[in-house]
Design a protein around this motif. Sequence first.
Motif, mmCIF file in Angstrom:
data_model
loop_
_atom_site.group_PDB
_atom_site.id
_atom_site.type_symbol
_atom_site.label_atom_id
_atom_site.label_comp_id
_atom_site.label_asym_id
_atom_site.label_seq_id
_atom_site.Cartn_x
_atom_site.Cartn_y
_atom_site.Cartn_z
ATOM 1 N N GLU A 57 0.841 -1.196 0.000
ATOM 2 C CA GLU A 57 0.000 0.000 0.000
ATOM 3 C C GLU A 57 0.871 1.239 0.000
ATOM 4 N N GLY A 58 0.560 2.160 -0.891
ATOM 5 C CA GLY A 58 1.328 3.384 -1.008
ATOM 6 C C GLY A 58 2.686 3.188 -1.664
ATOM 7 N N ARG A 59 2.948 1.961 -2.142
ATOM 8 C CA ARG A 59 4.231 1.614 -2.777
ATOM 9 C C ARG A 59 5.406 2.008 -1.885
ATOM 10 N N ARG A 60 5.306 1.640 -0.618
ATOM 11 C CA ARG A 60 6.356 1.971 0.341
ATOM 12 C C ARG A 60 6.484 0.870 1.382
ATOM 13 N N MET A 61 7.703 0.752 1.923
ATOM 14 C CA MET A 61 8.013 -0.247 2.938
ATOM 15 C C MET A 61 9.140 0.255 3.822
ATOM 16 N N LEU A 105 14.258 6.701 -8.725
ATOM 17 C CA LEU A 105 13.217 5.660 -8.781
ATOM 18 C C LEU A 105 12.569 5.402 -7.432
ATOM 19 N N VAL A 106 13.272 5.725 -6.350
ATOM 20 C CA VAL A 106 12.733 5.607 -4.996
ATOM 21 C C VAL A 106 13.229 6.793 -4.186
ATOM 22 N N GLU A 107 12.630 6.978 -3.019
ATOM 23 C CA GLU A 107 13.131 7.956 -2.066
ATOM 24 C C GLU A 107 13.021 7.365 -0.673
ATOM 25 N N ARG A 108 13.939 7.762 0.184
ATOM 26 C CA ARG A 108 13.897 7.329 1.583
ATOM 27 C C ARG A 108 13.351 8.471 2.415
ATOM 28 N N ILE A 109 12.390 8.122 3.263
ATOM 29 C CA ILE A 109 11.746 9.127 4.111
ATOM 30 C C ILE A 109 11.633 8.574 5.535
ATOM 31 N N LYS A 110 11.478 9.468 6.491
ATOM 32 C CA LYS A 110 11.243 9.048 7.874
ATOM 33 C C LYS A 110 9.886 8.366 7.956
ATOM 34 N N SER A 111 9.798 7.374 8.795
ATOM 35 C CA SER A 111 8.547 6.652 8.978
ATOM 36 C C SER A 111 7.475 7.584 9.522
ATOM 37 N N PRO A 112 6.312 7.643 8.854
ATOM 38 C CA PRO A 112 5.240 8.505 9.363
ATOM 39 C C PRO A 112 4.641 7.975 10.667
ATOM 40 N N GLU A 113 4.831 6.668 10.941
ATOM 41 C CA GLU A 113 4.263 6.082 12.156
ATOM 42 C C GLU A 113 5.005 6.507 13.420
ATOM 43 N N ASP A 114 6.350 6.435 13.361
ATOM 44 C CA ASP A 114 7.103 6.709 14.582
ATOM 45 C C ASP A 114 8.233 7.726 14.396
ATOM 46 N N GLY A 115 8.525 8.124 13.167
ATOM 47 C CA GLY A 115 9.553 9.121 12.920
ATOM 48 C C GLY A 115 10.976 8.618 13.097
ATOM 49 N N ALA A 135 10.164 4.535 -0.476
ATOM 50 C CA ALA A 135 8.942 4.791 -1.241
ATOM 51 C C ALA A 135 9.280 4.884 -2.725
ATOM 52 N N MET A 136 8.504 4.203 -3.534
ATOM 53 C CA MET A 136 8.694 4.250 -4.986
ATOM 54 C C MET A 136 8.161 5.575 -5.513
ATOM 55 N N THR A 137 8.921 6.191 -6.391
ATOM 56 C CA THR A 137 8.475 7.427 -7.042
ATOM 57 C C THR A 137 7.623 7.067 -8.265
ATOM 58 N N GLU A 138 6.993 8.069 -8.822
ATOM 59 C CA GLU A 138 6.220 7.844 -10.050
ATOM 60 C C GLU A 138 7.132 7.377 -11.182
ATOM 61 N N GLN A 139 8.336 7.912 -11.237
ATOM 62 C CA GLN A 139 9.316 7.481 -12.238
ATOM 63 C C GLN A 139 9.669 5.997 -12.037
ATOM 64 N N GLY A 140 9.787 5.584 -10.785
ATOM 65 C CA GLY A 140 10.053 4.176 -10.488
ATOM 66 C C GLY A 140 8.914 3.285 -10.932
ATOM 67 N N TRP A 141 7.688 3.737 -10.696
ATOM 68 C CA TRP A 141 6.505 2.973 -11.108
ATOM 69 C C TRP A 141 6.463 2.828 -12.630
ATOM 70 N N GLU A 142 6.710 3.923 -13.330
ATOM 71 C CA GLU A 142 6.683 3.891 -14.797
ATOM 72 C C GLU A 142 7.745 2.943 -15.348
ATOM 73 N N LEU A 143 8.933 2.953 -14.741
ATOM 74 C CA LEU A 143 9.976 2.043 -15.187
ATOM 75 C C LEU A 143 9.602 0.594 -14.894
ATOM 76 N N LEU A 144 9.040 0.342 -13.727
ATOM 77 C CA LEU A 144 8.619 -1.017 -13.386
ATOM 78 C C LEU A 144 7.584 -1.533 -14.383
ATOM 79 N N VAL A 145 6.624 -0.708 -14.733
ATOM 80 C CA VAL A 145 5.606 -1.098 -15.722
ATOM 81 C C VAL A 145 6.268 -1.425 -17.060
ATOM 82 N N ALA A 146 7.276 -0.666 -17.439
ATOM 83 C CA ALA A 146 7.980 -0.922 -18.699
ATOM 84 C C ALA A 146 8.840 -2.174 -18.629
ATOM 85 N N MET A 147 9.427 -2.463 -17.454
ATOM 86 C CA MET A 147 10.338 -3.605 -17.299
ATOM 87 C C MET A 147 9.625 -4.934 -17.109
#
Length: 163
Positions: A56-60, A88-98, A104-116
């Motif tokens: 969900e949200g293309r993030r882990m 293709l991705v970005e690293r962010i602080k966890s919204p749950e606990d900081g 998180a996959m970027t839109e560019q990452g999603w587009e490349l994945l669809v192509a690959m």
Amino acid sequence: MSDDGVRWLDEDQQHHWRALVMGTTLLFDRLDNDLSREHGISLAEYEILVRLSEREGRRMRMAQLADSMAHSRSRVTHTVGRLEKSGLVERIKSPEDGRGVVCAMTEQGWELLVAMAPTHVRGVRDNLVDLADPADFAAVGRVFDAVADHLVAAHPEMEIRGH
């Protein structure tokens, strides 16, 4: 069992073991080369994008991502770093606990994945699935589910694998 307590492989088992080692090595090399040649990305990078796309949200969380791939955290961190430099991705602080870090996959990452994805699926089909009898392929899946379950008692992808 021999005098040294080792249950040595018989001739057939040794043949099957060596076929497995050779076949998986060649298969993963081919899949990696196809993605690299056609899209400029490695199989390991592709697998990270796939894992993210399934969430969900293309993030882990980074630790969860490493566990899902059965790779070390440092190896996944290095690979994610390459994906991040490519946008293709970005690293962010966890919204749950900081405290934790989320990949998180970027839109560019999603587009490349669809192509690959078609390149990867064609490679898997051409070099494995379509070469095997469906019952044999199903047996391979059962064998490696058992191997994974044995080696990682609390396998991180149990819910994805339908267990």
